[in-house]
Design a protein around this motif. Structure first.
Motif, PDB file in Angstrom:
ATOM      1  N   HIS A  24       0.807  -1.052   0.015  1.00 42.38           N
ATOM      2  CA  HIS A  24      -0.166   0.213   0.124  1.00 42.38           C
ATOM      3  C   HIS A  24       1.107   1.189  -0.190  1.00 42.38           C
ATOM      4  O   HIS A  24       1.835   1.387   0.910  1.00 42.38           O
ATOM      5  CB  HIS A  24      -0.931   0.079   1.006  1.00 42.38           C
ATOM      6  CG  HIS A  24      -1.422  -1.044   1.248  1.00 42.38           C
ATOM      7  ND1 HIS A  24      -2.471  -0.843   1.981  1.00 42.38           N
ATOM      8  CD2 HIS A  24      -1.589  -2.691   0.839  1.00 42.38           C
ATOM      9  CE1 HIS A  24      -3.622  -2.005   2.294  1.00 42.38           C
ATOM     10  NE2 HIS A  24      -3.020  -3.109   1.353  1.00 42.38           N
ATOM     11  N   GLU A  75      -8.154   3.715  -2.333  1.00 40.73           N
ATOM     12  CA  GLU A  75      -8.752   4.318  -1.296  1.00 40.73           C
ATOM     13  C   GLU A  75      -9.093   4.854  -0.746  1.00 40.73           C
ATOM     14  O   GLU A  75      -7.834   5.730   0.586  1.00 40.73           O
ATOM     15  CB  GLU A  75      -8.401   2.042  -0.168  1.00 40.73           C
ATOM     16  CG  GLU A  75      -7.991   1.395  -0.348  1.00 40.73           C
ATOM     17  CD  GLU A  75      -9.170   0.498  -2.016  1.00 40.73           C
ATOM     18  OE1 GLU A  75     -10.164   1.349  -0.622  1.00 40.73           O
ATOM     19  OE2 GLU A  75      -9.277  -0.466  -2.260  1.00 40.73           O
ATOM     20  N   VAL A  79      -5.427   6.253  -0.104  1.00 42.23           N
ATOM     21  CA  VAL A  79      -4.169   5.232  -0.414  1.00 42.23           C
ATOM     22  C   VAL A  79      -4.576   4.314  -1.455  1.00 42.23           C
ATOM     23  O   VAL A  79      -5.296   3.904  -2.181  1.00 42.23           O
ATOM     24  CB  VAL A  79      -4.741   4.523   0.362  1.00 42.23           C
ATOM     25  CG1 VAL A  79      -3.199   2.841   1.059  1.00 42.23           C
ATOM     26  CG2 VAL A  79      -4.736   5.385   2.044  1.00 42.23           C
ATOM     27  N   VAL A  81      -3.672   0.833  -3.148  1.00 35.13           N
ATOM     28  CA  VAL A  81      -3.266  -0.537  -2.999  1.00 35.13           C
ATOM     29  C   VAL A  81      -3.291  -1.752  -4.252  1.00 35.13           C
ATOM     30  O   VAL A  81      -4.583  -1.096  -5.233  1.00 35.13           O
ATOM     31  CB  VAL A  81      -4.842  -1.078  -2.820  1.00 35.13           C
ATOM     32  CG1 VAL A  81      -4.272  -2.821  -2.171  1.00 35.13           C
ATOM     33  CG2 VAL A  81      -5.259  -0.487  -0.904  1.00 35.13           C
ATOM     34  N   LEU A 175      -1.618   2.618   7.533  1.00 34.02           N
ATOM     35  CA  LEU A 175      -1.461   1.841   5.713  1.00 34.02           C
ATOM     36  C   LEU A 175      -2.308   1.050   5.566  1.00 34.02           C
ATOM     37  O   LEU A 175      -3.381   1.024   4.582  1.00 34.02           O
ATOM     38  CB  LEU A 175      -0.436   2.404   4.218  1.00 34.02           C
ATOM     39  CG  LEU A 175      -0.230   3.659   4.400  1.00 34.02           C
ATOM     40  CD1 LEU A 175       1.651   3.976   3.863  1.00 34.02           C
ATOM     41  CD2 LEU A 175      -1.097   5.075   4.025  1.00 34.02           C
ATOM     42  N   TYR A 176      -2.523   0.207   6.647  1.00 35.25           N
ATOM     43  CA  TYR A 176      -2.721  -1.288   6.148  1.00 35.25           C
ATOM     44  C   TYR A 176      -3.640  -1.806   7.020  1.00 35.25           C
ATOM     45  O   TYR A 176      -4.542  -2.223   7.103  1.00 35.25           O
ATOM     46  CB  TYR A 176      -1.386  -2.480   6.615  1.00 35.25           C
ATOM     47  CG  TYR A 176      -0.637  -2.430   5.220  1.00 35.25           C
ATOM     48  CD1 TYR A 176      -0.648  -2.950   4.307  1.00 35.25           C
ATOM     49  CD2 TYR A 176       0.106  -1.742   5.678  1.00 35.25           C
ATOM     50  CE1 TYR A 176       0.048  -2.987   3.528  1.00 35.25           C
ATOM     51  CE2 TYR A 176       1.720  -1.016   4.163  1.00 35.25           C
ATOM     52  CZ  TYR A 176       1.551  -2.027   3.476  1.00 35.25           C
ATOM     53  OH  TYR A 176       2.047  -2.106   2.240  1.00 35.25           O
TER      54      TYR A 176
END
Length: 245
Positions: A24, A75, A79, A81, A175-176
């Motif tokens: 990400h 996202e 972000v 992905v 980010l995750y």
């Protein structure tokens, strides 16, 4: 040799999402702030200068998209992905003319990377320093610094955790998501600092001061989700790290 698995176990694990993830990355949208001359000329006045860019992410995120959603997704407008290897771009379109206001090429590579280390910093408070920018007296710079010291009993602190990858890149754990990543935090000396696990009031672990002490007092481990662990590797962390307190 690989561990023997029950028939269908591998397919079941894949169905639960137990497969390697693509990295990400955060995305920001920057633009020059310019003034057009009243006489219709081509000379633009950059504010405060041509070296400065304005972060307009909050203004244009709703108009941003990944051109090929098979390669990557965007996202929350913030972000990116990866989804599968390929080349695409992130673009912002005008809400008036639908023309492209800006774009950036995006490559999702087939190269596999691993998380090699967790890098963490204790954050017990923040300080803000405001100064004038040298050479630009009309520009004010605000710098925020995190404090790592806990100065009173039962004072709480949080953790800023970054993932270090084998391709020498870093990414904040946010980010995750703390909910998606299984990160455990342990204090070898609970008489100095204890760890309060995530709960309804906090999405991440909290550190609580218990007594005087200093040094590397926190140990962090990154694990695969419980549903994706198997055999003798269930307790093996994907990566570890320490934090100074």
């Amino acid at each position: 040799p690989a561990e023997a698995e029950e028939p269908g176990e591998d397919a079941e694990r894949r169905a639960r999402g137990c497969r390697p993830q693509y990295q990400h990355t955060a995305v920001r949208f920057l633009a020059h702030f310019v003034a057009h001359p009243l006489d219709g000329g081509r000379h633009l006045a950059y504010l405060p200068s041509a070296e400065w860019l304005l972060d307009v992410s909050h203004l244009v995120a709703a108009r941003a998209r990944v051109v090929d959603p098979r390669v990557a997704s965007l996202e929350g407008g913030a972000v990116v992905v990866g989804r599968e290897p390929g080349v695409t771009s992130v673009e912002v379109r005008s809400p008036v003319s639908d023309s492209i206001l800006g774009e950036q090429m995006l490559v999702v590579s087939e190269e596999k990377v691993t998380v090699t280390e967790l890098r963490a910093q204790v954050v017990s408070g923040l300080s803000l320093m405001v100064t004038a920018e040298p050479g630009h007296p009309d520009v004010i710079v605000a710098a925020c610094h995190g404090a790592a010291a806990l100065r009173s009993p039962k004072q709480e602190a949080t953790l800023s955790v970054w993932l270090a990858f084998s391709d020498h890149t870093l990414a904040p754990l946010e980010l995750y998501g703390w909910q998606e990543a299984v990160v455990t935090v342990a204090s070898p000396d609970p008489a100095v600092a204890s760890v309060r696990p995530p709960g309804a009031s906090a999405s991440r672990p909290l550190l609580v001061a218990e007594g005087a002490g200093r040094g590397v007092l926190l140990q962090l481990s990154l694990h695969a989700p419980d549903a994706c662990r198997k055999g003798r590797h269930r307790a093996s962390p994907l990566a570890t790290g320490t934090a100074w307190l």
